[in-house]
Design a protein around this motif. Structure first.
Motif, PDB file in Angstrom:
ATOM      1  N   GLY A  68       0.786  -1.219   0.000  1.00 46.68           N
ATOM      2  CA  GLY A  68       0.000   0.000   0.000  1.00 46.68           C
ATOM      3  C   GLY A  68       0.823   1.276   0.000  1.00 46.68           C
ATOM      4  O   GLY A  68       0.375   2.308   0.496  1.00 46.68           O
ATOM      5  N   LEU A  69       2.017   1.236  -0.555  1.00 44.43           N
ATOM      6  CA  LEU A  69       2.877   2.409  -0.633  1.00 44.43           C
ATOM      7  C   LEU A  69       2.292   3.395  -1.646  1.00 44.43           C
ATOM      8  O   LEU A  69       1.939   3.021  -2.751  1.00 44.43           O
ATOM      9  N   SER A  70       2.158   4.664  -1.245  1.00 41.10           N
ATOM     10  CA  SER A  70       1.578   5.675  -2.131  1.00 41.10           C
ATOM     11  C   SER A  70       2.672   6.596  -2.667  1.00 41.10           C
ATOM     12  O   SER A  70       3.805   6.581  -2.182  1.00 41.10           O
ATOM     13  N   ASN A  71       2.307   7.426  -3.638  1.00 40.70           N
ATOM     14  CA  ASN A  71       3.249   8.402  -4.180  1.00 40.70           C
ATOM     15  C   ASN A  71       3.701   9.367  -3.092  1.00 40.70           C
ATOM     16  O   ASN A  71       4.850   9.792  -3.067  1.00 40.70           O
ATOM     17  N   ALA A  72       2.778   9.737  -2.185  1.00 39.31           N
ATOM     18  CA  ALA A  72       3.125  10.639  -1.087  1.00 39.31           C
ATOM     19  C   ALA A  72       4.194  10.004  -0.187  1.00 39.31           C
ATOM     20  O   ALA A  72       5.107  10.693   0.293  1.00 39.31           O
ATOM     21  N   ASP A  73       4.105   8.702   0.027  1.00 40.05           N
ATOM     22  CA  ASP A  73       5.111   8.003   0.832  1.00 40.05           C
ATOM     23  C   ASP A  73       6.477   8.071   0.163  1.00 40.05           C
ATOM     24  O   ASP A  73       7.492   8.318   0.817  1.00 40.05           O
ATOM     25  N   VAL A  74       6.504   7.869  -1.134  1.00 40.17           N
ATOM     26  CA  VAL A  74       7.766   7.903  -1.874  1.00 40.17           C
ATOM     27  C   VAL A  74       8.357   9.309  -1.833  1.00 40.17           C
ATOM     28  O   VAL A  74       9.563   9.490  -1.647  1.00 40.17           O
ATOM     29  N   GLU A  75       7.518  10.319  -2.002  1.00 43.32           N
ATOM     30  CA  GLU A  75       7.988  11.705  -1.939  1.00 43.32           C
ATOM     31  C   GLU A  75       8.550  12.024  -0.558  1.00 43.32           C
ATOM     32  O   GLU A  75       9.569  12.715  -0.428  1.00 43.32           O
ATOM     33  N   ALA A  76       7.902  11.536   0.494  1.00 42.17           N
ATOM     34  CA  ALA A  76       8.382  11.781   1.851  1.00 42.17           C
ATOM     35  C   ALA A  76       9.750  11.140   2.067  1.00 42.17           C
ATOM     36  O   ALA A  76      10.624  11.724   2.717  1.00 42.17           O
ATOM     37  N   ILE A  77       9.949   9.972   1.494  1.00 45.05           N
ATOM     38  CA  ILE A  77      11.250   9.307   1.608  1.00 45.05           C
ATOM     39  C   ILE A  77      12.302  10.148   0.892  1.00 45.05           C
ATOM     40  O   ILE A  77      13.404  10.360   1.398  1.00 45.05           O
ATOM     41  N   GLY A  78      11.971  10.676  -0.287  1.00 49.81           N
ATOM     42  CA  GLY A  78      12.900  11.490  -1.055  1.00 49.81           C
ATOM     43  C   GLY A  78      13.248  12.787  -0.353  1.00 49.81           C
ATOM     44  O   GLY A  78      14.379  13.276  -0.439  1.00 49.81           O
ATOM     45  N   GLN A  79      12.313  13.376   0.379  1.00 47.69           N
ATOM     46  CA  GLN A  79      12.564  14.630   1.080  1.00 47.69           C
ATOM     47  C   GLN A  79      13.494  14.423   2.269  1.00 47.69           C
ATOM     48  O   GLN A  79      14.205  15.332   2.663  1.00 47.69           O
ATOM     49  N   GLY A  80      13.504  13.256   2.821  1.00 46.33           N
ATOM     50  CA  GLY A  80      14.342  12.980   3.987  1.00 46.33           C
ATOM     51  C   GLY A  80      15.785  12.677   3.633  1.00 46.33           C
ATOM     52  O   GLY A  80      16.636  12.544   4.510  1.00 46.33           O
ATOM     53  N   LYS A  81      16.102  12.569   2.348  1.00 45.77           N
ATOM     54  CA  LYS A  81      17.468  12.240   1.942  1.00 45.77           C
ATOM     55  C   LYS A  81      18.392  13.433   2.112  1.00 45.77           C
ATOM     56  O   LYS A  81      18.001  14.573   1.899  1.00 45.77           O
ATOM     57  N   ASP A  82      19.614  13.153   2.456  1.00 44.36           N
ATOM     58  CA  ASP A  82      20.650  14.177   2.524  1.00 44.36           C
ATOM     59  C   ASP A  82      21.130  14.435   1.102  1.00 44.36           C
ATOM     60  O   ASP A  82      21.596  13.539   0.413  1.00 44.36           O
ATOM     61  N   LYS A  83      21.009  15.676   0.641  1.00 46.50           N
ATOM     62  CA  LYS A  83      21.342  16.016  -0.742  1.00 46.50           C
ATOM     63  C   LYS A  83      22.832  16.305  -0.945  1.00 46.50           C
ATOM     64  O   LYS A  83      23.274  16.473  -2.067  1.00 46.50           O
ATOM     65  N   ALA A  84      23.592  16.370   0.136  1.00 42.76           N
ATOM     66  CA  ALA A  84      25.021  16.662   0.020  1.00 42.76           C
ATOM     67  C   ALA A  84      25.741  15.481  -0.631  1.00 42.76           C
ATOM     68  O   ALA A  84      25.397  14.315  -0.423  1.00 42.76           O
ATOM     69  N   ALA A  85      26.726  15.804  -1.432  1.00 40.98           N
ATOM     70  CA  ALA A  85      27.515  14.762  -2.087  1.00 40.98           C
ATOM     71  C   ALA A  85      28.320  13.989  -1.056  1.00 40.98           C
ATOM     72  O   ALA A  85      28.811  14.551  -0.078  1.00 40.98           O
ATOM     73  N   ALA A  86      28.446  12.721  -1.264  1.00 42.19           N
ATOM     74  CA  ALA A  86      29.220  11.883  -0.352  1.00 42.19           C
ATOM     75  C   ALA A  86      30.701  12.115  -0.573  1.00 42.19           C
ATOM     76  O   ALA A  86      31.158  12.400  -1.686  1.00 42.19           O
ATOM     77  N   GLU A  87      31.464  12.004   0.496  1.00 42.66           N
ATOM     78  CA  GLU A  87      32.915  12.131   0.403  1.00 42.66           C
ATOM     79  C   GLU A  87      33.469  10.830  -0.165  1.00 42.66           C
ATOM     80  O   GLU A  87      33.078   9.733   0.257  1.00 42.66           O
ATOM     81  N   PRO A  88      34.387  10.918  -1.116  1.00 44.85           N
ATOM     82  CA  PRO A  88      34.964   9.674  -1.662  1.00 44.85           C
ATOM     83  C   PRO A  88      35.829   8.986  -0.622  1.00 44.85           C
ATOM     84  O   PRO A  88      36.383   9.607   0.277  1.00 44.85           O
ATOM     85  N   VAL A  89      35.908   7.681  -0.764  1.00 46.09           N
ATOM     86  CA  VAL A  89      36.736   6.879   0.149  1.00 46.09           C
ATOM     87  C   VAL A  89      38.195   7.108  -0.199  1.00 46.09           C
ATOM     88  O   VAL A  89      38.581   7.163  -1.361  1.00 46.09           O
ATOM     89  N   ARG A  90      39.010   7.249   0.835  1.00 43.78           N
ATOM     90  CA  ARG A  90      40.456   7.434   0.619  1.00 43.78           C
ATOM     91  C   ARG A  90      41.209   6.242   1.207  1.00 43.78           C
ATOM     92  O   ARG A  90      41.003   5.872   2.354  1.00 43.78           O
ATOM     93  N   PHE A  91      42.031   5.669   0.386  1.00 43.77           N
ATOM     94  CA  PHE A  91      42.877   4.561   0.825  1.00 43.77           C
ATOM     95  C   PHE A  91      44.298   5.075   0.966  1.00 43.77           C
ATOM     96  O   PHE A  91      44.963   5.377  -0.007  1.00 43.77           O
ATOM     97  N   GLU A  92      44.738   5.202   2.197  1.00 44.87           N
ATOM     98  CA  GLU A  92      46.076   5.735   2.423  1.00 44.87           C
ATOM     99  C   GLU A  92      46.962   4.727   3.098  1.00 44.87           C
ATOM    100  O   GLU A  92      46.626   3.902   3.828  1.00 44.87           O
TER     101      GLU A  92
END
Length: 84
Positions: free
Chosen positions: A60-84
């Motif tokens: 019973g997942l609705s479009n509103a549920d999907v939109e709410a999930i999308g709004q909760g996402k962090d929009k900042a770019a992820a930092e790349p992994v560094r192997f040192e």
């Protein structure tokens, strides 16, 4: 390729397999392979998107549920992994 041995096949079943194989223009062994493949393999490939959409409908997942999930996402770019 693996070998499969089936024992104690009733005579009438073996006879029916031979008739079916002849009708389909195959050997009895090839007919048995075809029967096994069609019994255990899906008719069409399962697509991930279709499976997820079906799951969403079932729960019973609705479009509103999907939109709410999308709004909760962090929009900042992820930092790349560094192997040192």
């Amino acid at each position: 390729m693996p070998i499969l041995t089936v024992r104690n096949v009733p005579d009438d079943v073996h006879r029916a397999l031979r008739v079916r194989a002849a009708r389909n223009g195959r050997s009895t062994e090839a007919e048995v392979r075809q029967i096994l493949a069609s019994a255990v393999m899906p008719q069409k490939r399962v697509r991930l998107g279709d499976a997820l959409a079906m799951l969403g409908r079932e729960i019973g997942l609705s479009n509103a549920d999907v939109e709410a999930i999308g709004q909760g996402k962090d929009k900042a770019a992820a930092e790349p992994v560094r192997f040192e």
